[in-house]
Design an enzyme around this catalytic site. Structure first.
Site, PDB file in Angstrom:
ATOM      1  N   GLY A  85       0.081   1.602   3.290  1.00 36.91           N
ATOM      2  CA  GLY A  85      -1.253   1.282   3.769  1.00 36.91           C
ATOM      3  C   GLY A  85      -2.311   1.998   2.969  1.00 36.91           C
ATOM      4  N   PRO A 103      -5.536   4.573   1.924  1.00 38.57           N
ATOM      5  CA  PRO A 103      -5.665   6.029   2.116  1.00 38.57           C
ATOM      6  C   PRO A 103      -6.386   6.375   3.413  1.00 38.57           C
ATOM      7  CG  PRO A 103      -6.383   5.358  -0.089  1.00 38.57           C
ATOM      8  CD  PRO A 103      -6.217   4.105   0.701  1.00 38.57           C
ATOM      9  N   VAL A 123      -5.297   6.685   6.559  1.00 43.70           N
ATOM     10  CA  VAL A 123      -4.945   6.080   7.847  1.00 43.70           C
ATOM     11  C   VAL A 123      -3.907   6.899   8.605  1.00 43.70           C
ATOM     12  CG1 VAL A 123      -5.568   3.752   7.140  1.00 43.70           C
ATOM     13  CG2 VAL A 123      -3.241   4.570   6.747  1.00 43.70           C
ATOM     14  N   LYS A 143      -0.707   8.237   7.243  1.00 41.01           N
ATOM     15  CA  LYS A 143       0.706   8.007   6.926  1.00 41.01           C
ATOM     16  C   LYS A 143       1.474   9.326   6.854  1.00 41.01           C
ATOM     17  CE  LYS A 143      -0.270   5.896   3.106  1.00 41.01           C
ATOM     18  NZ  LYS A 143      -1.734   5.999   3.199  1.00 41.01           N
ATOM     19  N   SER A 194      -7.345 -14.926  -3.351  1.00 36.95           N
ATOM     20  CA  SER A 194      -7.967 -15.031  -2.017  1.00 36.95           C
ATOM     21  C   SER A 194      -9.326 -15.706  -2.031  1.00 36.95           C
ATOM     22  CB  SER A 194      -8.099 -13.638  -1.395  1.00 36.95           C
ATOM     23  OG  SER A 194      -6.835 -13.044  -1.240  1.00 36.95           O
ATOM     24  N   LYS A 199      -8.905  -7.651   6.117  1.00 34.60           N
ATOM     25  CA  LYS A 199     -10.039  -8.547   5.889  1.00 34.60           C
ATOM     26  C   LYS A 199     -10.776  -8.849   7.201  1.00 34.60           C
ATOM     27  CE  LYS A 199      -7.806 -10.665   1.875  1.00 34.60           C
ATOM     28  NZ  LYS A 199      -7.162 -11.858   1.320  1.00 34.60           N
TER      29      LYS A 199
END
Length: 826
Positions: free
Chosen positions: A390, A392, A394, A396, A713, A756
């Site tokens: 994930g 940076p 968050v 982990k 995307s 998103k």
């Protein structure tokens, strides 16, 4: 003239056992005896002797042991005391006959017969003249033969050649006496008193260190000069052997002296160290031995340790290898071969710890509890390696720390960012200077248990160069089928890593070695929503920063609006790392006022936040839609989480050229080309005059041109922007979209949906368009984060245009002017 009798003796090295005829000392005597004439025939009893040869003029004692020999000696002693002495060619035969003895011997006189107390008989005999056995007469009760007397001939005994030869013999003899300390010094006096060349050769031949065959060959030579020359060859050979022996002995003696000196100095050092209370090498080795006896480890490790300990005990402490082996033995002792911490598989307790340390991340915490549940039921760690993936900030790494606390295990964190040397993982060979084990074993040794929770941080940032590929070295570490026999280059013994709970963390999966990624179970840790960040700030960040800055709860009070202001105006990230820094900046400002005893506002409101931190870095209005055509809001995933971006299109008169700007990658450029091609192919359906494509240039730009952008995307976003600019229709406000486009107009799914969606929510966007195949990803997002969001799921770009484009045109639409196209003539 008779030679003067000498009283000195020489000790012989060729002595047989007492059970056989034996040569002991030799006494030089008179060899000039006229009692036996040349070529005279006599009948004599023959006495065979072993291991020596009797020469004329030489006096020797012989111990007689065989019955035939005893009868012969006693009968001869009672008679004229004359016997024939010959050497045995076959010394192993105790009852020799004519075939077992040499044919040339020496006539001897028995000077004395002595019967010893043990029953053996010893005789002292003197050689007289040489003889040759002509015929064997009797074999019983002892050997009797007809012999012919032989005489030596030493031609020109006073010539210069003879004198030189005699002097050479004496010089060689003196050198042998000097080199051989076993020969008594009286032998030198005997040599100096010998003047007869013939007797000198007999004396030296009897005493040289040679076997019976060589001495017999000297006896059989009648020419004195030939015998002297052959004797000199034997003596020179003996000198060479003695010199070599002496040289070897000197070297050995020197080595022994050095060893004795070192031993003496070490003993003195040991005494001094004992007096001073210092530990010497012996104490160190003894201490290692005692620790090894108490150590709980596998048998093969114990045997290897004892072998290394034996090696170091025999080693000089000053040797270069000594500290290497000593450090190696200490490593063997310090590694936790069988030491482990007891696990606590209380899943309710583990859930409480995870909830206390981490707000949100429900999917991740559920997966971790499931993992711990399997461990509890199996009681075996053989399973997939977890990889927390994930953006940076968050949490982990801190998740791994919470897992260690929940299991009651030791915690190890090893950062792999920038590691390029394979030896960091596997260690160095012991033969290298400065060798040490790899960081895996070093960390395990530090915590002292073989079942810690091991965090491999930033596994996606491992490098590789000429020193090796650390990613490949990790393949064995992170493979449950192989890590039970992990082999470190320094340790050179298999170490069991299967009990360790490995947890890797990564920001991106693209840079992880494919084989390494295959060994891990990827658990995605998504970014936080605004609501989650507010709760994290209240429960974790504010109390932590308040404590670190020495403040009390009464010194400041954040209200929810103030926290929201910090999140929206000063941070733009998936995690909370920058948010924590901004809260720390506010706490520092308050700490300054408290320390200086100044008046200040304790309540941190939005206005107070702006007063402390300055103007907002991120302006929310920048992310709102406007009335211009061709400007569409897209959604993108970055390493720091989700972000919104704008696709801008403009038309200008020209020749139909396409210009792309904004540092776009190849995939993004292809999306723009595909969108334009579909638009051209369906221009009539959308009400677009085809002349616009050839008479107007199209420019597509993505702002923030310094930031590289790539990915599929933005496909439908670009298509909507082009449709808007060509039709001059308005775009619905507060709308964002993401999805890949194909040349036939299909919309394909993309990744990073949660990031998103959160980015759109942070920007105040309320309506989203996703591919219908991304619906399952949207449903995995918590309902509270989808609240007040209108989400459309589409399969084709026509559906996108129906949602995104309004029927009305923009204010002041572009008026297309076309030139008449000239028709081509055949």
């Amino acid at each position: 003239m008779k030679e003067k009798r000498l009283k000195s003796t020489l000790v012989l090295s060729d002595i047989s056992d007492l059970e056989s005829d034996q040569l002991i000392p030799i006494i030089p005597g008179d060899d000039d005896d006229n009692e036996f004439e040349k070529d005279k025939e006599l009948d004599l009893p023959i006495l065979p002797i072993r291991n020596t040869v009797l020469f004329p003029g030489i006096v020797i004692p012989i111990t007689v042991g065989r019955q035939k020999s005893v009868k012969l000696v006693k009968k001869a002693y009672r008679g004229d005391k004359t016997i024939g002495v010959v050497a045995q060619s076959n010394s192993k035969n105790d009852d020799p006959d004519l075939e077992d003895i040499y044919k040339i011997g020496t006539i001897a006189k028995i000077l004395k017969l002595i019967v010893l107390p043990d029953g053996n008989t010893t005789i002292i005999i003197q050689g007289k003249s040489k003889f040759r056995i002509d015929q064997m007469l009797e074999t019983e009760p002892f050997l009797t033969a007809k012999i012919v007397v032989m005489k030596d001939s030493f031609s020109k005994p006073k010539s210069k050649e003879t004198k030189a030869l005699v002097q050479s013999l004496k010089d060689a003899a003196f050198k042998i006496l000097k080199l051989n300390p076993e020969i008594p010094q009286e032998a030198q006096v005997a040599l100096e008193n010998i003047n007869s060349p013939s007797f000198l050769t007999h004396f030296l031949s009897s005493n040289i260190n040679a076997d019976v065959r060589e001495k017999q060959s000297l006896l059989e030579l009648n020419n004195g000069r030939e015998r002297a020359t052959r004797l000199l060859e034997f003596m020179l050979r003996e000198i060479q052997l003695l010199e070599l022996k002496h040289e070897i002995q000197n070297k050995v003696h020197s080595d022994i002296d050095q060893q004795q000196r070192d031993y003496f100095l070490r003993q003195q050092m040991k005494v001094l160290q004992d007096e001073l209370g210092m530990e010497g090498p012996d104490q160190e080795i003894e201490a290692l031995k005692l620790r090894g006896e108490k150590k709980d480890w596998p048998l093969y490790v114990k045997a290897h340790f004892e072998k290394e300990l034996l090696k170091i005990s025999r080693m000089n402490p000053a040797a270069a290898e000594y500290p290497i082996v000593l450090n190696y033995c200490e490593l063997l002792l310090e590694l936790p071969w069988n030491e482990h911490s007891e696990d606590i598989f209380d899943l309710i307790r583990a859930q409480k710890i995870l909830d206390k340390d981490h707000y949100g991340l429900e999917k991740v915490k559920t997966r971790i509890i499931e993992y711990l549940a399997v461990l509890k039921l199996k009681n075996n760690l053989k399973g997939p390696i977890l990889c927390l993936y994930g953006p940076p900030g968050v949490g982990k790494t801190s998740l791994g720390k919470s897992i260690a606390e929940a299991l009651n295990r030791k915690y190890i964190r090893m950062s792999l960012g920038g590691v390029r040397d394979e030896a960091e993982i596997r260690g160095h060979r012991k033969t290298y200077v400065g060798a040490m084990p790899g960081r895996i074993l070093q960390s395990i040794k530090k915590v002292g248990t073989n079942n810690p929770v091991f965090i491999l941080d930033e596994i996606d940032k491992i490098g590789a160069d000429f020193r090796g590929d650390p990613s490949s070295a990790l393949l064995e570490v992170l493979d449950p089928e192989q890590n039970a026999t992990f082999l470190d280059n320094y340790l050179e013994l298999e170490f069991d890593l299967s009990k360790i709970l490995f947890i890797a963390t990564a920001n991106s999966l693209d840079t992880i070695h494919p084989a390494l990624r295959d060994r891990m179970e990827i658990i995605e840790v998504n970014g936080y929503t605004l609501e989650e960040k507010i709760e994290i700030s209240k429960k974790h960040l504010i109390p932590k920063q308040r404590k670190e800055h020495g403040l009390l709860a009464k010194n400041l009070n954040f209200d929810e609006a103030g926290i929201k202001k910090v999140i929206e105006g000063y941070t733009r990230e998936s995690g909370v790392r920058n948010l924590e820094r901004k809260i720390g900046a506010i706490c520092r400002n308050i700490a300054k006022s408290v320390a200086m005893e100044q008046a200040y506002k304790k309540k941190i409101s939005p206005a107070r936040v702006e007063e402390i931190l300055g103007s907002p870095v991120f302006d929310k209005e920048l992310y709102e839609n406007n009335e211009l055509p061709g400007v569409v809001t897209g959604l993108a995933w970055t390493s720091t989480g989700g972000e919104i971006l704008f696709i801008e299109s403009s038309l200008s008169k020209g020749r139909g050229q396409l210009v792309l700007s904004g540092q776009l990658g190849d995939v993004m450029k292809e999306s723009a080309t595909a969108a334009l091609s579909y638009l051209k192919a369906n221009a009539e359906t959308l009400g677009i005059d085809h002349k616009v494509f050839s008479q107007y240039d199209l420019h597509i730009h993505v702002p923030a041109g310094a930031v590289p952008k790539d990915g599929p995307s933005a496909g439908i976003t670009m298509f909507t922007s082009l449709a808007s600019i060509y039709t001059q229709r308005k775009i619905k406000s507060n709308l964002a979209m993401t999805g890949e486009i194909t040349l036939t107009g299909r919309v394909l799914p993309v990744g990073g949906i949660k990031e998103k969606l959160l980015a759109a929510r942070r920007a105040g966007i309320r309506e989203l368009i996703f591919c219908s195949r991304n619906q399952k990803d949207v449903e995995e997002v918590d309902d509270q984060y989808r609240k007040n969001l209108k989400i459309h799921f589409v399969d084709h770009v026509t559906e996108v245009l129906e949602i995104a484009l309004l029927k009305s045109k923009v204010n002041n639409p572009l008026k297309f002017e076309f030139k008449e196209e000239k028709s081509s003539k055949n």
